[in-house]
Design an enzyme around this catalytic site. Structure first.
Site, mmCIF file in Angstrom:
data_model
loop_
_atom_site.group_PDB
_atom_site.id
_atom_site.type_symbol
_atom_site.label_atom_id
_atom_site.label_comp_id
_atom_site.label_asym_id
_atom_site.label_seq_id
_atom_site.Cartn_x
_atom_site.Cartn_y
_atom_site.Cartn_z
ATOM 1 N N LYS A 154 10.680 -3.244 3.533
ATOM 2 C CA LYS A 154 11.726 -4.237 3.262
ATOM 3 C C LYS A 154 11.129 -5.491 2.606
ATOM 4 C CE LYS A 154 15.096 -1.864 4.911
ATOM 5 N NZ LYS A 154 14.445 -0.616 4.550
ATOM 6 N N ASP A 155 12.005 -6.227 1.915
ATOM 7 C CA ASP A 155 11.592 -7.439 1.199
ATOM 8 C C ASP A 155 10.881 -8.424 2.110
ATOM 9 O OD1 ASP A 155 13.310 -7.590 -1.644
ATOM 10 O OD2 ASP A 155 14.225 -6.358 -0.080
#
Length: 678
Positions: free
Chosen positions: A316-317
């Site tokens: 995930k970012d």
């Protein structure tokens, strides 16, 4: 940096900023709906139909042949079942299988992959049988990701039945096949037929069943067989010698094998878990301004376990608030709750803690939901329109209708870093271990403790001193440095260093390189042929999952199909480079060959044996659609929705929410909407 982006829509777009603050970019992972018992999980990455598990055959009856003399070692392996009729291996005989058995692997794998497996089996056997004594121990063959548990079990059994000298191993979701060293060792003690029959008995695992080796009058030889089974299968099997008589009523000795009683016990110990059952705890990880692997490093360090004990379905970012399900092995829910307050100081929160029965699988990821705020809205400099609100509406409607180019996002490569992950992956594919490691330890420009430690290591190659400088949560770096401290900063030492980190982390870098090539290929394909489906394109002819690992569902478009406009651009796929994919037969295929040659990978086998990396490749749709898209405009100063037509530049923000399939990037979707780079 990503390659030059190509757009599939023709609106003008608008400017704005994203990720001004972590709360402006919220990612929530969506799990697939719970399945009914017995229902096959989503087979993402595997388009083959799920096959029922093959019924196990009863083991052969105990042998009762004539007395045997002491047997010499027999170096050649069982040849039966080595070669399918479609692919001969030298003088090896054709297998004697019934029509139903003969097609088991074809039906499970598809004929092309089944033939490649057969070829691998023959090559391995030839290596084992060769005069130079080569054991082929480093050889592996990938079957690609197989997510369905029943299909994995059927494949394990079918491979053991047809190729008893092979063993299938599951790593994460990927199944690989290698030589069965135990089978080879047993073939040095008994006949090939006995070895084959023994492993069929072992595979069947029928309660109260037994297996007997041929009568053997050599006590030392029997002792060697007893020791072999005790050493390799002692927890599962037990052996005993007993007297048998031949047709002339002459006594002799034979070895009988049976399953230990405790192997079949269903009793539950006090803790309520079945014997040998692993302990798993599921939870939702909320993190802010942290990479997924960095967050796992913090958790592993605090819990005193390995980073590989965590399972998750995606990276995930960093510059966002993200929510994603995870499962950790060997940790109780109570222990996980204990560290909650300490993790908050690191930018993490742990929610929804509960017991689980197994690790997460890729098929459990339905996709991701995004809630994004785009601030500082403006026209593009070349746009003379006075109506910004109309520009925004037009952009969103176009992307909703036409989709976006399915590029891998910049976070896949380490946006803004001095060294990007694809550069490390390229060095690993070339087996330049020292270069890859030095790239891995290349620092960023700031002076925090991590980058100071990296800078010190590159200057001094003092692994032990660098270890003392690194924070505990830098798990990967510390794993590597421990190996370097022991083996040195040379080719061997760096190879050991890479092997010291989990397989999923090693292959991450190679996948980053493959992703970069895919991005460049997508830009070339669209700039060369636009949205028209042309002869030589690869298409998937029916709706399927995000990526595919099997060739039998990928079709090459013919000239007549191009003329008839049979396929749409949404059915076109491009290969992720690997050893088991096919390329388009038009200019795009030639582009792939030239691009790999540019990186000196024209002869690359996409297997890095020293690091146990196997890259079969897959296929990725060139375009993707956005789902459940909603949006509204807000006055940034007043915090109120803008309902009318008036929109003041820079003082308005766009609140947009949407869902994307797994492996799709919100930044890429937003780039198509806004027509600007991030």
């Amino acid at each position: 940096m990503l390659p030059s982006f190509t757009y599939v829509t023709d609106h003008l777009g608008f400017r704005g900023t994203i990720k001004t603050a972590p709360g402006d970019f919220v990612v929530t992972e969506m799990e697939a709906p719970a399945q009914e018992p017995g229902e096959a999980p989503l087979a993402q990455g595997c388009p083959c139909p799920q096959q029922p598990k093959k019924p196990r055959a009863a083991p052969d009856a105990p042998h009762a042949g004539p007395a045997a003399l002491p047997r010499p070692a027999e170096p050649s392996l069982a040849r039966a079942g080595c070669c399918l009729a479609s692919l001969r291996c030298g003088s090896h005989p054709e297998p004697t299988l019934s029509p139903g058995e003969a097609n088991t692997l074809d039906s499970l794998l598809g004929k092309p992959l089944s033939e490649l497996l057969n070829q691998f089996a023959c090559e391995l056997q030839a290596a084992w049988d060769s005069a130079d004594g080569s054991d082929g121990s480093t050889r592996e063959f990938s079957l690609g990701p197989v997510l369905d548990k029943k299909k994995r079990a059927a494949l394990h059994s079918a491979i053991r039945q047809e190729f008893p000298f092979l063993v299938a191993v599951t790593k994460g979701s990927e199944m690989t096949v290698r030589g069965n060293a135990d089978y080879k060792e047993l073939c040095q003690l008994v006949s090939e037929k006995e070895a084959k029959d023994f492993f069929k008995f072992l595979d069947a695992k029928l309660e109260n069943s037994t297996f007997s080796f041929e009568p053997d009058g050599n006590k030392e030889h029997r002792k060697a067989i007893h020791h072999f089974i005790s050493r390799k299968f002692g927890k599962l099997l037990e052996t005993k010698s007993f007297t048998v008589t031949n047709v002339n009523d002459q006594p002799n000795m034979s070895i009988i094998v049976r399953f230990r009683e405790r192997s079949w016990s269903k009793k539950r110990p006090i803790g309520g878990l079945q014997e040998n059952q692993e302990l798993y705890t599921a939870f939702t990880l909320q993190k802010e301004n942290l990479e997924t692997l960095e967050a796992i490093g913090f958790l592993a360090s605090e819990l005193g376990i390995l980073a590989s004990d965590f399972s998750y379905t995606g990276i995930k970012d960093k510059k966002a608030i993200t929510y994603q399900p995870m499962v950790v092995k060997k940790v109780t829910p109570e222990r996980l709750k204990e560290i909650g307050s300490r993790m908050e100081k690191k930018g993490m929160r742990i929610h929804n803690i509960h017991s689980a029965s197994q690790h997460l699988r890729l098929g459990q990821l339905k996709g991701n939901h995004f809630d994004v705020i785009v601030r500082d809205l403006k026209h593009h400099s070349h746009d003379t329109s006075a109506d910004l609100k109309e520009r925004i509406s037009e952009a969103i409607e176009q992307v909703e209708a036409k989709g976006f180019v399915n590029y891998y996002g910049p976070q896949r490569f380490g946006q803004g870093q001095n060294v990007q992950t694809d550069q490390i992956g390229l060095a690993l594919l070339k087996e330049k271990m020292v270069e890859a490691l030095r790239l891995f330890f290349t620092p960023e420009d700031n002076d925090d403790p991590v980058n100071k430690a990296k800078r010190y290591f590159l200057q001094t190659e003092d692994a032990k001193g660098t270890l003392a400088m690194l924070p505990e949560f830098k798990v990967r770096e510390k794993m590597m440095l421990r190996a370097l401290n022991r083996y040195g900063v040379n080719h061997e030492g760096c190879t050991k260093g890479w092997l010291n980190i989990p397989h999923s982390m090693r292959i991450f870098y190679v996948h980053a390189y493959c992703s970069k090539i895919w991005n460049e290929a997508a830009s070339y394909r669209l700039s060369t042929y636009s949205s028209k489906v042309v002869e030589g394109d690869l298409v998937i002819s029916e709706e399927s999952e995000e990526s595919f690992s099997m060739n039998d569902k990928v079709h090459i478009v013919t000239a007549s199909e191009e003329s008839a406009n049979k396929y749409s651009i949404h059915q076109v796929v491009l290969p992720m480079v690997g050893h088991s994919i096919k390329y388009p037969s038009n200019k795009v295929g030639q582009w792939y060959r030239e691009r790999l040659s540019k990186d000196e990978l024209q002869n690359c086998k996409f297997r890095v044996s020293p690091l146990q990396l196997n890259i079969p490749g897959c296929y990725r749709p060139i375009l993707k659609n956005v789902q459940n898209l909603t949006y509204f405009l807000e006055d940034s100063e007043k915090g109120l929705r803008i309902e009318g037509n008036h929109l003041n530049e820079s003082k308005a923000s766009l609140h947009i929410s949407f869902d994307l399939d797994p492996s799709c990037y919100a930044t890429v979707c937003l780039r198509e909407i806004m027509k600007c780079e991030f």
